[in-house]
Design a protein around this motif. Sequence first.
Motif, mmCIF file in Angstrom:
data_model
loop_
_atom_site.group_PDB
_atom_site.id
_atom_site.type_symbol
_atom_site.label_atom_id
_atom_site.label_comp_id
_atom_site.label_asym_id
_atom_site.label_seq_id
_atom_site.Cartn_x
_atom_site.Cartn_y
_atom_site.Cartn_z
ATOM 1 N N ARG A 75 -19.919 67.260 -49.026
ATOM 2 C CA ARG A 75 -18.860 66.468 -49.656
ATOM 3 C C ARG A 75 -18.661 66.891 -51.107
ATOM 4 O O ARG A 75 -17.581 66.729 -51.668
ATOM 5 N N ARG A 76 -19.725 67.457 -51.710
ATOM 6 C CA ARG A 76 -19.603 67.926 -53.101
ATOM 7 C C ARG A 76 -18.720 69.171 -53.206
ATOM 8 O O ARG A 76 -18.350 69.587 -54.287
ATOM 9 N N GLN A 77 -18.455 69.799 -52.090
ATOM 10 C CA GLN A 77 -17.629 71.014 -52.087
ATOM 11 C C GLN A 77 -16.164 70.712 -51.755
ATOM 12 O O GLN A 77 -15.388 71.628 -51.521
ATOM 13 N N THR A 78 -15.817 69.431 -51.727
ATOM 14 C CA THR A 78 -14.434 69.095 -51.356
ATOM 15 C C THR A 78 -13.541 68.972 -52.587
ATOM 16 O O THR A 78 -14.003 68.599 -53.668
ATOM 17 N N ASN A 79 -12.269 69.300 -52.391
ATOM 18 C CA ASN A 79 -11.233 69.098 -53.412
ATOM 19 C C ASN A 79 -11.657 69.652 -54.776
ATOM 20 O O ASN A 79 -11.746 68.920 -55.760
ATOM 21 N N ARG A 80 -11.871 70.962 -54.809
ATOM 22 C CA ARG A 80 -12.441 71.608 -56.004
ATOM 23 C C ARG A 80 -11.342 71.997 -56.995
ATOM 24 O O ARG A 80 -11.066 73.175 -57.220
ATOM 25 N N TYR A 81 -10.758 70.983 -57.616
ATOM 26 C CA TYR A 81 -9.615 71.243 -58.503
ATOM 27 C C TYR A 81 -9.974 72.104 -59.705
ATOM 28 O O TYR A 81 -9.249 73.002 -60.091
ATOM 29 N N ARG A 82 -11.127 71.809 -60.313
ATOM 30 C CA ARG A 82 -11.542 72.580 -61.502
ATOM 31 C C ARG A 82 -11.772 74.048 -61.132
ATOM 32 O O ARG A 82 -11.281 74.957 -61.808
ATOM 33 N N ASP A 83 -12.449 74.271 -60.027
ATOM 34 C CA ASP A 83 -12.724 75.656 -59.615
ATOM 35 C C ASP A 83 -11.423 76.385 -59.282
ATOM 36 O O ASP A 83 -11.266 77.558 -59.620
ATOM 37 N N GLY A 110 -18.848 57.507 -48.419
ATOM 38 C CA GLY A 110 -17.455 57.543 -47.972
ATOM 39 C C GLY A 110 -17.271 58.459 -46.768
ATOM 40 O O GLY A 110 -18.241 58.954 -46.174
ATOM 41 N N LEU A 111 -16.018 58.677 -46.421
ATOM 42 C CA LEU A 111 -15.698 59.466 -45.230
ATOM 43 C C LEU A 111 -16.249 60.892 -45.294
ATOM 44 O O LEU A 111 -16.848 61.384 -44.327
ATOM 45 N N TYR A 112 -16.067 61.575 -46.445
ATOM 46 C CA TYR A 112 -16.566 62.956 -46.563
ATOM 47 C C TYR A 112 -18.090 62.993 -46.410
ATOM 48 O O TYR A 112 -18.634 63.911 -45.817
ATOM 49 N N ASP A 113 -18.743 61.991 -46.982
ATOM 50 C CA ASP A 113 -20.197 61.916 -46.926
ATOM 51 C C ASP A 113 -20.636 61.806 -45.464
ATOM 52 O O ASP A 113 -21.529 62.527 -45.004
ATOM 53 N N ALA A 114 -19.972 60.917 -44.704
ATOM 54 C CA ALA A 114 -20.314 60.707 -43.304
ATOM 55 C C ALA A 114 -20.108 61.993 -42.497
ATOM 56 O O ALA A 114 -20.958 62.386 -41.703
ATOM 57 N N ARG A 115 -18.980 62.635 -42.701
ATOM 58 C CA ARG A 115 -18.629 63.793 -41.866
ATOM 59 C C ARG A 115 -19.321 65.073 -42.306
ATOM 60 O O ARG A 115 -19.607 65.950 -41.509
ATOM 61 N N LEU A 116 -19.536 65.219 -43.625
ATOM 62 C CA LEU A 116 -19.951 66.512 -44.167
ATOM 63 C C LEU A 116 -21.331 66.499 -44.814
ATOM 64 O O LEU A 116 -21.872 67.559 -45.130
ATOM 65 N N GLY A 117 -21.898 65.314 -45.019
ATOM 66 C CA GLY A 117 -23.184 65.230 -45.714
ATOM 67 C C GLY A 117 -23.062 65.852 -47.098
ATOM 68 O O GLY A 117 -22.102 65.583 -47.822
ATOM 69 N N GLY A 118 -24.001 66.724 -47.447
ATOM 70 C CA GLY A 118 -24.027 67.331 -48.777
ATOM 71 C C GLY A 118 -22.782 68.135 -49.108
ATOM 72 O O GLY A 118 -22.442 68.315 -50.279
#
Length: 511
Positions: free
Chosen positions: A400-408, A390-398
């Motif tokens: 993307r796992r650090q995006t939108n960290r609601y639980r944290d 997706g978009l985050y993957d394209a722009r940010l690579g790995g």
Amino acid sequence: MTAAADLVLTNAEVHTLESPDETHEAVAIRDGEIVRAGRAFDVELLAGVETRVVDCDDRVVLPGFIDAHTHLPNVGRSLVHADLSVAESADDAVSLLEERASAVHDGEWVLGFGYDESTWDESRYLTRADLDAVSETVPVVAFREDLHTAGVNSVVLDRFGDEMDPEGVQTESGDPTGVVVEEAVDVLWEATEPGREEMTELVRAAQEYATARGVTGVHDMVRGSRAPEVYRDLAAAGELDLRVRINYWSDHFDALHETGLRTNHGDGLVTVGAIKTFTDGSFGGRTAKLSEPYADAPDETGQWVVSPDELAELVAEADDADYQLTAHAIGDEAIETVLDAYESTADPASARHRVEHVELASDDAIERFAELGVVASVQPNFLRWADEGGLYDARLGGRRRQTNRYRDLLDAGVNLAFGSDCMPLGPLLGIDHATDHPNPDQSLTVTEALRAYTSGGAYAGFDEDRLGGIEPGATADVVVLHESPWEAESIRDVDVAMTVVDGRVVFEALD
Ligand SMILES: [Zn+2]
């Protein structure tokens, strides 16, 4: 003798959301307030001859949804003008615009909103050739979903071409193609800015759409439009169907200050919210400000839309004048910069300053949100960009796992408010995303996600004493759902049965 209720919702599963399991069977409403919640027998004692008693047939009753980030006039525009988001090809978009052309008055612009060519088999922008087919006599504009790109016909180019930033007017062998981007699009926004009458039509359409989705309140972002006066006029006429907290763009700060309109001023339905500003851009445009370069552009780290110095100056000035602030910040660098500015204010927690989007927050930033008491206003529907490929993957690579960290964010004790940014508007869609996060350890429970869309927004709007819960004394903003979100297979497909705002039924589809 206790006065009779106006409305009783009974035989329901009423969730207060206070504690995960707390439920009531019924709720009674009088004069816009919840007057009793409890067992059906006790609540029904308040039913008089004039009381409307609704048998909810075990449906779920919740506090009404608060969308903490909206642009209601944009929602209205897609409803009133051609909605191009449903187009499946360029030809499709043209037919939708032709349909709209046959509905407008003589000489009126033909407008379409929300096309997204990336979902079409033939992925291309709409050009003047497409739009000349719609009309060669009146202006035709098709705005792309991101609102930074538009297709125009020859009439628009003839009338407005000279005013447009030449860099944004695309050409082919010297001739404009009809595709205009970025600053050149601003000319189109100005030329099509709705007057008061049209704005009223847009707001009416948008509130109908929102209340049908269970929204009882919004925090609307407003800049240079007739929307604020329309909200207040509709409220005065008893025709505003949801609560609007207006977050004014910083352009309006001096005027608000001068006229003595401060954060939280206003009556029950329309209130003054925060002063809104930008910092960075977006991931789509590679303009979100990053500490490390983009994965797909190793020389780029994004751009400031408002510089850190300018931001710090505005924050100091507005905070000094007792305004709540809110700043758009998407990249990690932008988020840190906003937190720096808030940290230097007298009491950021009491001011409930907020950050919009918070898409890429570092561990350190999350800790600072909690320490400073800053509200994270986030949009779970953005998770549609978070999948692999997706978009985050394209722009940010790995990253993307650090995006939108609601639980944290939630575990750190951060005040979390959910909203949609109207992309699209729909709380249950957002709740569906937040409970099924592409990065599973950031998922929320259904109860947590519902809270972020109810009491979370209430807190961000200084409204937690009257909104976001169901208890005697609270304002009667509630929603009835056909299916339980705790049990539904697909939360986004749960239908709203009834929406009540200030004790008034503003949407109803019980059958
Ligand atoms: Zn927005």
